[in-house]
Motif scaffolding. Structure first.
Motif, PDB file in Angstrom:
ATOM      1  N   ASP A 156     -38.711  34.755 -27.569  1.00 41.19           N
ATOM      2  CA  ASP A 156     -37.713  34.191 -28.355  1.00 41.19           C
ATOM      3  C   ASP A 156     -38.633  33.595 -29.841  1.00 41.19           C
ATOM      4  O   ASP A 156     -37.684  33.261 -30.663  1.00 41.19           O
ATOM      5  CB  ASP A 156     -37.393  32.744 -27.911  1.00 41.19           C
ATOM      6  CG  ASP A 156     -38.614  31.618 -27.488  1.00 41.19           C
ATOM      7  OD1 ASP A 156     -39.492  31.907 -28.148  1.00 41.19           O
ATOM      8  OD2 ASP A 156     -38.132  30.816 -26.770  1.00 41.19           O
ATOM      9  N   GLY A 157     -39.846  33.752 -30.089  1.00 41.26           N
ATOM     10  CA  GLY A 157     -40.436  33.774 -31.133  1.00 41.26           C
ATOM     11  C   GLY A 157     -40.882  32.414 -31.693  1.00 41.26           C
ATOM     12  O   GLY A 157     -41.362  32.052 -32.850  1.00 41.26           O
ATOM     13  N   ILE A 158     -40.810  31.294 -30.939  1.00 40.53           N
ATOM     14  CA  ILE A 158     -40.867  30.128 -31.083  1.00 40.53           C
ATOM     15  C   ILE A 158     -42.116  29.427 -30.479  1.00 40.53           C
ATOM     16  O   ILE A 158     -42.276  29.585 -29.159  1.00 40.53           O
ATOM     17  CB  ILE A 158     -39.646  29.104 -30.587  1.00 40.53           C
ATOM     18  CG1 ILE A 158     -38.238  29.680 -30.848  1.00 40.53           C
ATOM     19  CG2 ILE A 158     -39.972  27.764 -30.866  1.00 40.53           C
ATOM     20  CD1 ILE A 158     -37.380  29.126 -30.497  1.00 40.53           C
ATOM     21  N   PRO A 159     -43.203  29.379 -31.251  1.00 40.44           N
ATOM     22  CA  PRO A 159     -44.596  28.909 -30.472  1.00 40.44           C
ATOM     23  C   PRO A 159     -44.216  27.478 -29.902  1.00 40.44           C
ATOM     24  O   PRO A 159     -43.609  26.862 -30.144  1.00 40.44           O
ATOM     25  CB  PRO A 159     -45.416  28.632 -31.870  1.00 40.44           C
ATOM     26  CG  PRO A 159     -44.631  29.431 -32.772  1.00 40.44           C
ATOM     27  CD  PRO A 159     -43.361  29.290 -32.665  1.00 40.44           C
ATOM     28  N   ARG A 160     -45.158  27.299 -28.819  1.00 42.21           N
ATOM     29  CA  ARG A 160     -45.019  26.195 -27.887  1.00 42.21           C
ATOM     30  C   ARG A 160     -46.181  25.218 -28.168  1.00 42.21           C
ATOM     31  O   ARG A 160     -47.634  25.866 -28.203  1.00 42.21           O
ATOM     32  CB  ARG A 160     -44.899  26.732 -26.426  1.00 42.21           C
ATOM     33  CG  ARG A 160     -43.945  27.426 -26.068  1.00 42.21           C
ATOM     34  CD  ARG A 160     -42.590  26.868 -26.035  1.00 42.21           C
ATOM     35  NE  ARG A 160     -41.635  27.369 -25.449  1.00 42.21           N
ATOM     36  CZ  ARG A 160     -40.818  28.653 -25.702  1.00 42.21           C
ATOM     37  NH1 ARG A 160     -41.149  29.228 -27.012  1.00 42.21           N
ATOM     38  NH2 ARG A 160     -39.715  29.242 -25.178  1.00 42.21           N
ATOM     39  N   TYR A 161     -46.325  23.957 -28.118  1.00 43.04           N
ATOM     40  CA  TYR A 161     -47.013  23.093 -27.981  1.00 43.04           C
ATOM     41  C   TYR A 161     -47.084  22.317 -26.541  1.00 43.04           C
ATOM     42  O   TYR A 161     -45.879  22.054 -26.198  1.00 43.04           O
ATOM     43  CB  TYR A 161     -47.140  21.999 -28.950  1.00 43.04           C
ATOM     44  CG  TYR A 161     -48.070  20.781 -28.665  1.00 43.04           C
ATOM     45  CD1 TYR A 161     -49.488  21.060 -28.633  1.00 43.04           C
ATOM     46  CD2 TYR A 161     -47.542  19.619 -28.048  1.00 43.04           C
ATOM     47  CE1 TYR A 161     -50.204  19.959 -28.414  1.00 43.04           C
ATOM     48  CE2 TYR A 161     -48.448  18.538 -27.607  1.00 43.04           C
ATOM     49  CZ  TYR A 161     -49.768  18.951 -27.669  1.00 43.04           C
ATOM     50  OH  TYR A 161     -50.696  17.585 -27.418  1.00 43.04           O
ATOM     51  N   LEU A 162     -48.013  22.533 -25.643  1.00 47.93           N
ATOM     52  CA  LEU A 162     -48.057  22.134 -24.185  1.00 47.93           C
ATOM     53  C   LEU A 162     -48.963  20.987 -23.946  1.00 47.93           C
ATOM     54  O   LEU A 162     -49.951  21.110 -24.724  1.00 47.93           O
ATOM     55  CB  LEU A 162     -48.374  23.236 -23.420  1.00 47.93           C
ATOM     56  CG  LEU A 162     -47.403  24.733 -23.648  1.00 47.93           C
ATOM     57  CD1 LEU A 162     -48.003  25.664 -22.668  1.00 47.93           C
ATOM     58  CD2 LEU A 162     -45.860  24.509 -23.250  1.00 47.93           C
ATOM     59  N   ARG A 163     -48.615  20.337 -23.017  1.00 48.50           N
ATOM     60  CA  ARG A 163     -49.633  19.206 -22.726  1.00 48.50           C
ATOM     61  C   ARG A 163     -49.694  19.517 -21.048  1.00 48.50           C
ATOM     62  O   ARG A 163     -48.645  19.494 -20.164  1.00 48.50           O
ATOM     63  CB  ARG A 163     -49.155  17.824 -22.603  1.00 48.50           C
ATOM     64  CG  ARG A 163     -49.117  17.440 -24.109  1.00 48.50           C
ATOM     65  CD  ARG A 163     -48.275  16.098 -24.189  1.00 48.50           C
ATOM     66  NE  ARG A 163     -48.898  15.194 -23.565  1.00 48.50           N
ATOM     67  CZ  ARG A 163     -49.395  13.743 -23.958  1.00 48.50           C
ATOM     68  NH1 ARG A 163     -49.218  13.548 -25.336  1.00 48.50           N
ATOM     69  NH2 ARG A 163     -50.073  13.131 -23.216  1.00 48.50           N
ATOM     70  N   ASP A 164     -50.864  20.172 -20.713  1.00 45.51           N
ATOM     71  CA  ASP A 164     -51.135  20.556 -19.455  1.00 45.51           C
ATOM     72  C   ASP A 164     -50.093  21.826 -19.009  1.00 45.51           C
ATOM     73  O   ASP A 164     -49.669  21.666 -17.650  1.00 45.51           O
ATOM     74  CB  ASP A 164     -51.367  19.462 -18.204  1.00 45.51           C
ATOM     75  CG  ASP A 164     -52.592  18.933 -17.986  1.00 45.51           C
ATOM     76  OD1 ASP A 164     -53.646  19.745 -18.330  1.00 45.51           O
ATOM     77  OD2 ASP A 164     -52.556  17.774 -17.638  1.00 45.51           O
ATOM     78  N   GLY A 165     -49.937  22.492 -19.879  1.00 50.17           N
ATOM     79  CA  GLY A 165     -48.850  23.707 -19.541  1.00 50.17           C
ATOM     80  C   GLY A 165     -47.359  23.310 -19.638  1.00 50.17           C
ATOM     81  O   GLY A 165     -46.739  24.193 -19.120  1.00 50.17           O
ATOM     82  N   VAL A 166     -47.241  22.227 -19.818  1.00 50.21           N
ATOM     83  CA  VAL A 166     -45.637  21.801 -19.814  1.00 50.21           C
ATOM     84  C   VAL A 166     -45.271  21.439 -21.293  1.00 50.21           C
ATOM     85  O   VAL A 166     -45.969  20.774 -21.780  1.00 50.21           O
ATOM     86  CB  VAL A 166     -45.546  20.603 -18.877  1.00 50.21           C
ATOM     87  CG1 VAL A 166     -44.100  20.107 -18.761  1.00 50.21           C
ATOM     88  CG2 VAL A 166     -46.005  20.899 -17.585  1.00 50.21           C
ATOM     89  N   SER A 167     -44.212  21.837 -21.573  1.00 46.01           N
ATOM     90  CA  SER A 167     -43.684  21.525 -23.037  1.00 46.01           C
ATOM     91  C   SER A 167     -43.049  20.282 -22.959  1.00 46.01           C
ATOM     92  O   SER A 167     -42.618  19.692 -22.078  1.00 46.01           O
ATOM     93  CB  SER A 167     -42.839  22.835 -23.533  1.00 46.01           C
ATOM     94  OG  SER A 167     -41.738  23.051 -22.715  1.00 46.01           O
TER      95      SER A 167
END
Length: 167
Positions: A156-167
């Motif tokens: 999808d081309g949308i970078p992710r910021y996660l906290r312990d693997g969860v967005s």
């Protein structure tokens, strides 16, 4: 009285004291690499159980992307140009470890030599390309969530910021 920039020596000493008191973060930098069949490269470290993504820990004052490139060169003999950032994951303290910031970068598709890839130092014992489904049974849960998010970013081309693997 607090030093000011008008006294550069005192000002720098003051700033250095503040810097020494601030938290330090461990930084991990991994890379998603694919072969022409669309499978993903996993590596098996010798210093911990299970499988991992290629990459590793940044050294002091080393940029995450530089760490990823260095680790691939040292461990796999690869010289690649990273394409883009896929995921940033803040990992909470766990076990004996403080928190960390984990990055995953897109390393692209290895067109030539992918089948001949092998460990180049003692930190890895094996490398292999696997499907997403196979990766689900090989990667530890904490890393698997990060990996699955990175694979989604490739779609999808949308970078992710996660906290312990969860967005």
């Amino acid at each position: 009285m607090k030093p000011t920039p008008a006294d550069p020596e005192a000002w720098n000493a003051y700033l250095a004291e503040g810097n020494a008191k601030q938290a330090r973060k461990r930084v991990a930098a991994d890379v998603i690499l694919r072969n022409a069949d669309g499978d993903y490269l996993l590596v098996k470290p010798t210093y911990k159980p299970g499988w991992d993504l290629p990459g590793g820990m940044a050294e002091a004052n080393e940029a995450p992307d530089g760490a990823a490139v260095r680790e691939l060169r040292e461990e796999l003999g690869l010289s690649i140009e990273l394409q883009r950032l896929l995921v940033v994951d803040w990992v909470t303290p766990h076990g004996p470890w403080d928190d960390q910031i984990a990055f995953i970068f897109d390393g692209g598709v290895l067109e030539s030599g992918a089948a001949d890839l092998s460990p180049k130092d003692g930190e890895l014992s094996e490398v292999k390309f696997v499907s997403v489904d196979a990766a689900k049974s090989l990667l530890p849960v904490r890393l698997l969530r990060r990996f699955e998010s990175a694979v989604q970013v490739l779609t999808d081309g949308i970078p992710r910021y996660l906290r312990d693997g969860v967005s």
